[in-house]
Design an enzyme around this catalytic site. Structure first.
Site, PDB file in Angstrom:
ATOM      1  N   SER A  91       0.746  -1.187  -0.242  1.00  0.00           N
ATOM      2  CA  SER A  91       0.020  -0.100   0.196  1.00  0.00           C
ATOM      3  C   SER A  91       0.903   1.270  -0.093  1.00  0.00           C
ATOM      4  CB  SER A  91      -1.008   0.015   1.214  1.00  0.00           C
ATOM      5  OG  SER A  91      -1.886   1.020   1.033  1.00  0.00           O
ATOM      6  N   GLU A  92       0.802   2.173  -0.899  1.00  0.00           N
ATOM      7  CA  GLU A  92       1.553   3.164  -1.370  1.00  0.00           C
ATOM      8  C   GLU A  92       1.810   4.298  -0.045  1.00  0.00           C
ATOM      9  OE1 GLU A  92      -0.861   2.629  -3.358  1.00  0.00           O
ATOM     10  OE2 GLU A  92      -1.647   4.378  -4.146  1.00  0.00           O
ATOM     11  N   ASN A  93       0.730   4.105   0.817  1.00  0.00           N
ATOM     12  CA  ASN A  93       1.026   5.072   1.849  1.00  0.00           C
ATOM     13  C   ASN A  93       1.911   4.515   3.203  1.00  0.00           C
ATOM     14  OD1 ASN A  93      -1.314   3.325   2.163  1.00  0.00           O
ATOM     15  ND2 ASN A  93      -1.796   4.081   4.148  1.00  0.00           N
TER      16      ASN A  93
END
Lengths: 215, 234, 231
Positions: free
Chosen positions: A46-48
């Site tokens: 998840s890019e966060n």
């Protein structure tokens, strides 16, 4: 019959391989997690700032500090790890993510992708989409074949502002599956049809050039 | 698909080839992948370009690859502790590229992060900047440095879980985390392999995505400079 | 020199000015420094440039800055789904500069790391690349992006010790550690303040060198999209 959202997700899940690290976009791509084939272990990024994203949490696991890129509450797995946004995009940009599955507004026959803005409409921003398509090793688009007003989303050339140029490897629509030549200038290759869909129907609904090479 | 290998030789098997670029973690002798270096020597691969902050000492660490003449070129920031290195360098057998330590670290990070080049003030006006592109930002001059990548990265961590999530211990971290991101294949030797879930997810130093092969070893952990103080009297 | 301040307002005192560039950590509500944003909204500072990953969901504390017309420019990757902020954005009340999220993160990291510019593939041949320097490396085209710095960074961490060493929790880390490095003054709100020595040095996420002022956070955390599964 055209594929349903779940059938689209199931078809996209066939692109997963054992040991893959995968980033899933918001919408239909998120559903791909429900169709991971048995015996195939994939780790979701998840890019966060997370590797090893788990399913939605149980009521007693809800944690405001644990969300996915769509800002939904999620859970962690035994092999999860957390890191900063710069470390996360270093991972993405550095080509360490095997596969990204994402939605699109338009795709051109050479793999140009438009999925972040429509002139004249409120522009919310590209978020991490441009970094993902520029960085991941393989990019699969999952989308409806036509827009709501019936226009082909597979085009000779994108009309909307681009997210990336020559970035898409495979397009899965509700009518069929297309391989993209993102290096050269060949037309799309239609390799699969959704159940009950004919090549003629696809031809009628596709503005991009394609050849038929059913497998 | 298990990432765990029984020993260093097995972890390297099939990978080393003549002419490869190898990154090797560590600062001095602290945090060096000592067993993997031995296995690389035993593989016999020659004409290697070795990227490491230092070059080991005579008879230990990267000094082994020099003795066996497997190293063609070193990219380092400091190589002062090695007689054989000096001899090979002065006789022209060994190529050497000096990088300022911070530039070396940043070039390696850039290699792993998909950044092909970046600007830095380090080295402007010195030998290091010769032949490199210069650019002014806000009236100051910077020099363009490019990314470094490797065919194989050899890494030393403290613990790994079965997925390859790593933690390092104290100053043995140094160049290891960025080199782990910049190798096409990353091989890690650790002091302990634990089950998934035993490492705190908030405190993973290198996520498992960067790690291809793991081996558990025992370590000499040679100390370069043993500096101590006497216990104060109570 | 004591880094601990009694309140968010006290921690902002003397640092905020008209036209300041302010970085705000967080991704959605996770890791958003709500106490410090709330205090910023109570200052009279105007013409602020706000640098933030995304501009929040409905009812976000960030709304107050826009309600007060304190913001003249927003540098962000995503405006988010806040109706009030969206409406004012469409009215052109403030300028928006969109930056791809990974480029934003790297530009901020570079701002803190003394790297004035770097090259990336992200955005090549898109509107993002317009007017930027292009360069080939090994035959592939990249664009040059420049570092982003700020006058003040507002950060949310889970734990701080008295030296300002910080740890973050789960995905509340996001932009906080990089922004902490990229501002002239970094102000941090924390959930727990512990004695120096209680954080394992191997697990410090932001070393205290980057932290100027610390406060205890008191505003409860929020969730933008609550999702659960059934047992």
């Amino acid at each position: 019959m055209a594929w349903t959202r779940d059938q689209l997700a199931a078809r996209a899940a066939k692109e997963l391989r054992d040991g893959f690290y995968v980033n899933l976009g918001i919408g239909i791509p998120t559903l791909v997690a429900n169709h991971i084939p048995a015996g195939v272990n994939v780790t979701l990024q998840s890019e966060n700032g997370m590797l090893g994203m788990g399913p939605y949490p149980y009521e007693d696991e809800i944690d405001p500090d644990l969300i996915n890129a769509g800002k939904q509450t999620i859970s962690e797995l035994p092999h999860s790890s957390y890191f900063s946004s710069s470390d996360s995009f270093a991972m993405i940009r550095g080509g360490h993510i095997n596969l990204s599955i994402l939605g699109a507004m338009e795709v051109s026959q050479n793999g140009d992708l438009a999925n972040w803005m429509v002139p004249g409409k409120m522009v919310k921003g590209m978020g991490g989409a441009m970094d993902l398509v520029a960085g991941v090793r393989r990019c699969v688009v999952v989308m409806d074949h036509c827009s709501k007003d019936g226009r082909s989303k597979l085009l000779k050339k994108c009309e909307l502002p681009l997210t990336g140029v020559r970035v898409v490897d495979l397009i899965i629509t509700d009518l069929g599956v297309f391989e993209v030549d993102k290096v050269g200038n060949s037309p799309l290759r239609l390799i699969e049809l959704a159940d009950g869909i004919s090549v003629e129907e696809i031809a009628a609904k596709t503005q991009a050039d394609f050849v038929v090479d059913l497998k | 698909m298990s990432k765990i290998y029984p020993n260093a030789a097995a972890a390297l098997a099939g990978l080393p080839q003549d002419g490869m670029t190898i990154m090797s973690g560590g600062f001095g002798l602290c945090g060096i992948p000592e067993n993997l270096i031995v296995a690389l020597r035993d593989s016999g691969a020659k004409n290697l370009t070795v990227i490491s902050n230092n070059a080991g000492v005579d008879g230990f660490g990267l000094g082994l690859l020099l003795e066996s003449k497997q190293t063609k070129k070193m990219i380092s920031s400091y190589v002062g502790e090695n007689k054989e290195f000096e001899r090979q360098f002065l006789s022209g057998e060994l190529e050497l590229e000096f990088n300022p330590q911070g530039t070396l670290a940043e070039r390696i990070r850039a290699g792993g992060a998909g950044i092909p080049g970046f600007y830095t003030k380090t080295g402007v006006g010195t030998l290091v900047a010769e032949g490199k592109e210069h650019k002014d930002f806000d009236g100051a001059t910077y020099v363009l440095e490019t990314a470094l990548k490797a065919d194989i990265s050899l890494i030393k961590a403290w613990k790994a879980d079965e997925e390859g999530n790593l933690i390092y211990r104290k100053t043995a971290r140094n160049f290891n985390p960025m080199m782990a991101t910049a190798g096409k294949i990353t091989i890690v030797e650790v002091e302990e392999i634990v089950a998934c879930g035993e490492l705190d997810a908030d405190n993973i130093h290198t996520p498992g995505i960067y790690v291809d092969r793991i081996v558990c070893g025992s370590f000499e952990k040679r100390i370069e400079n043993r500096t101590i103080r006497a216990k104060e009297m109570a | 020199m004591d880094k601990i301040y009694p309140s968010a307002q006290a921690a902002l005192d003397g640092l905020i000015f008209n036209g300041a560039r302010i970085m705000i950590g967080g991704f959605g509500f996770a890791g958003l420094p709500e106490d410090l944003i709330d205090a910023l909204a109570k200052t009279n500072a105007r013409q602020l440039t706000i640098i933030i990953c995304d501009a929040g969901g409905n009812g976000a504390v960030l709304e107050k800055l826009f309600e007060n017309r304190q913001v003249s420019k927003l540098i962000t990757s995503y405006v988010g789904s806040d109706d009030m902020i969206s409406a004012r954005y469409l009215d052109g009340e403030f300028e928006v500069e969109f930056v791809p999220q990974g480029t934003l993160a790297e530009a901020i990291r570079c701002g803190g790391a003394g790297i004035p510019a770097f090259y990336t593939k992200t955005g090549v041949h898109t509107v993002v690349a317009a007017g930027k320097e292009h360069k080939l490396f090994a035959g592939i085209e990249y664009i040059m992006e420049t570092a982003i710095r700020a006058d003040i960074a507002l950060i949310h961490a889970e734990t701080a010790d008295f030296e300002g060493n910080l740890t973050y929790k789960k995905t509340a880390r996001n932009f906080n550690p990089i922004m902490a490095t990229a501002a002239t003054h970094t102000i941090v709100e924390v959930e727990k303040l512990v004695a120096t020595g209680e954080i394992d040095p191997d697990n410090v996420h932001t070393p205290g060198i980057y932290v100027d002022r610390i406060i205890q956070s008191i505003i409860p955390k929020h969730i933008e999209h609550l999702k659960v599964r059934n047992v």
